[in-house]
Write an enzyme that holds these catalytic residues in place. Structure first.
Site, PDB file in Angstrom:
ATOM      1  N   ASN A  99       0.730  -1.113   0.009  1.00  0.00           N
ATOM      2  CA  ASN A  99      -0.110   0.187   0.336  1.00  0.00           C
ATOM      3  C   ASN A  99       0.846   1.013   0.315  1.00  0.00           C
ATOM      4  OD1 ASN A  99      -2.363   0.850   0.032  1.00  0.00           O
ATOM      5  ND2 ASN A  99      -3.060   0.365   2.065  1.00  0.00           N
ATOM      6  N   HIS A 158      -8.647   3.443   8.124  1.00  0.00           N
ATOM      7  CA  HIS A 158      -9.191   2.299   7.753  1.00  0.00           C
ATOM      8  C   HIS A 158     -10.005   1.948   8.315  1.00  0.00           C
ATOM      9  CE1 HIS A 158      -4.768   1.431   6.503  1.00  0.00           C
ATOM     10  NE2 HIS A 158      -5.130   0.633   5.813  1.00  0.00           N
TER      11      HIS A 158
END
Length: 520
Positions: A342, A373
């Site tokens: 990521n 998140h």
């Protein structure tokens, strides 16, 4: 499973029933494949040499909103509301303080949407949902707000080389802003890109970059023709196919949840439990490989993502790539794994938090990552454990690695051991991220007697890292980023204080190699 409800279109329900996958996942994949075809059309028929930037912005935005509406129905309005209010904040608050207000609003709006989705409507669903695109839009809103603040309020001498290269010197129009946030290439799965890179692509200047010479300095582009992304797109689509095949055939047979199965915990030996932990988390990664690599291929197919030329003169299409699979699977340090996983999110965390934090930047950055998140308790357990693992791994590396550099045989043995420890530590850390809920997460850690937590604490007590390391390393890394070649940087992971710092170096070299017009 195929009967899962969706907020988007049900047009593909027969296909969902045929392949036995939830309708929202089918919608997502089909829309991404449509975006891939649209990207080829966009590059061919709406090329910057044939079409104005205005038309390219309009088409990219409308296609993006259509895909969002197809996948998420009227929940896609959240994308426009979040972007629209953020733009109003930018205009009303001014360049001095808008970055703070945009950050609080965008992250707060995302969090409210995540809370309502998780705890009111659909707790525990793994399928695609509207908060996923909002996570990327939140990154874009906050990144651009800081870039405008840096470019229009702060003095150049106050900025780091990375901030100076990304600084935006004028306020975007509303169309440019919506196009950046909601274009069809990245609205469903990203990845994050800088505003200046996106505008440069829309205006057709992205291939006018200089080649890095052998001495690390810029060389003239020598009238190069615009590079073709076809080979890069084909390679990435092949990776997507293999990842999807692995996910559909193997991943389902190795569920992470089996790590907390009472019978398995009671009967399996420790070597068997360690092996299954690693294999089950290894099997959980291909779905991310598929989604991120496909998103990267879509952008490349449209002509976006060109990162310059390597020392051999070959075109690199990795400007906005989100992962490096080989480096992930062969990581010999916790930081090396995070640096290659990521990537664009790691860069975002660095830009808006790590390099701006006044104290405890590592802890603050991990907390921001957890909030971004979502609101599942497992996310917070994973990122709090990640802080401990990162600090402990840094301490071990700084205290012991220099003893094992020579001879090569000893270095090889060191790499093998650190690879095994790293893969175990990563798997141990991310189990709550997959399990999501608090009870099974603590059940897993208690079945392992919190052994890696205890080991991490002991390492920090016995082998502390020098506090001066961070302050001294950062300017040195900025210098290295301008002098080292791209492939040499891949082998230097794990040297800095936080998992994103190496990505800072990567970004600095990319900025340094771009067309001079980007530095205006």
């Amino acid at each position: 499973m195929a009967a899962t409800s969706t907020t988007g279109s049900t047009l593909l329900q027969p296909l969902s029933n045929a392949v036995q996958l939830p309708i929202d996942q089918v919608n997502f994949v089909v829309c991404q494949l449509f975006a891939l075809l649209a990207a080829v059309w966009f590059r061919t028929y709406l090329h910057s040499s044939k079409t104005s930037s205005f038309i390219r912005h309009i088409v990219a935005t409308l296609l993006g909103l259509y895909l969002a509406l197809f996948c998420f129905g009227w929940y896609a309005l959240h994308f426009l509301v979040q972007s629209g209010i953020s733009y109003c904040i930018m205009v009303i608050m001014g360049v001095e303080s808008m970055h703070k207000y945009c950050f609080v609003f965008a992250l707060g709006y995302l969090t409210v949407c995540q809370i309502t989705r998780v705890y009111i409507f659909d707790y525990g669903q793994y399928s695609a949902d509207f908060s996923g695109p909002m996570m990327v839009i939140t990154q874009k809103i906050t990144s651009l707000a800081y870039e405008i603040h840096d470019g229009m309020f702060r003095k150049d001498e106050e900025l780091t080389p990375s901030q100076r290269g990304l600084a935006v010197r004028r306020m975007p129009s509303l169309l440019e802003y919506l196009s950046y946030n909601c274009n069809f290439m990245g609205i469903l799965a990203g990845p994050l890109c800088s505003y200046k890179d996106y505008i440069t692509f829309i205006e057709g200047r992205s291939h006018h970059v200089n080649q890095a010479g052998e001495n690390g300095k810029e060389e003239a582009p020598c009238g190069r023709a615009e590079p073709s992304p076809n080979v890069a797109v084909t390679q990435k689509l092949l990776v997507c196919g293999l990842s999807l095949l692995f996910h559909l055939t193997i991943s389902s047979t190795l569920p992470v949840e089996y790590n907390v199965d009472e019978h398995f915990q009671a009967t399996a030996s420790w070597p068997a439990r360690v092996t299954y932990l690693y294999i089950s988390l290894l099997a959980a990664r291909p779905k991310y490989y598929f989604a991120w690599t496909l998103a990267d291929a879509i952008n490349n197919a449209a002509g976006f993502g060109f990162g310059g030329y390597d020392r051999h003169g070959a075109a690199r299409w990795d400007l906005i790539s989100n992962l490096r699979i080989q480096q992930i699977e062969m990581s010999t340090s916790f930081k090396m794994f995070l640096d290659n996983w990521n990537i664009q999110t790691a860069l975002w965390l660095k830009r808006v938090c790590y390099e701006r934090a006044s104290f405890s930047p590592t802890i603050q950055t991990f907390i921001l990552s957890a909030i971004w998140h979502g609101v599942y308790p497992g996310y917070y357990l994973t990122f709090l454990t990640g802080v401990l693992m990162t600090l402990a791994a840094r301490a071990m590396r700084s205290n012991f690695r220099h003893y094992f550099v020579e001879p090569p045989q000893l270095k090889f043995l060191y790499d093998v051991v650190t690879w095994a420890v790293t893969q175990l530590a990563v798997s141990y850390t991310v189990v709550p991220f997959v399990l999501l809920s608090i009870k099974p997460s603590f059940a897993f850690y208690s079945s392992w007697y919190y052994c890696l937590h205890i080991c991490g604490i002991l390492v920090l007590l016995l082998f502390p890292v020098k506090k001066t390391q961070r302050g001294k390393k950062t300017p040195e890394n900025a210098q290295l980023s301008r002098s080292k070649k791209f492939d040499e940087r891949e082998n230097s992971l794990g040297q800095n204080s936080f998992s994103t710092t190496n990505n800072v170096c990567n970004q600095n070299q990319e900025i340094a190699s771009r067309h001079p017009s980007l530095r205006q």
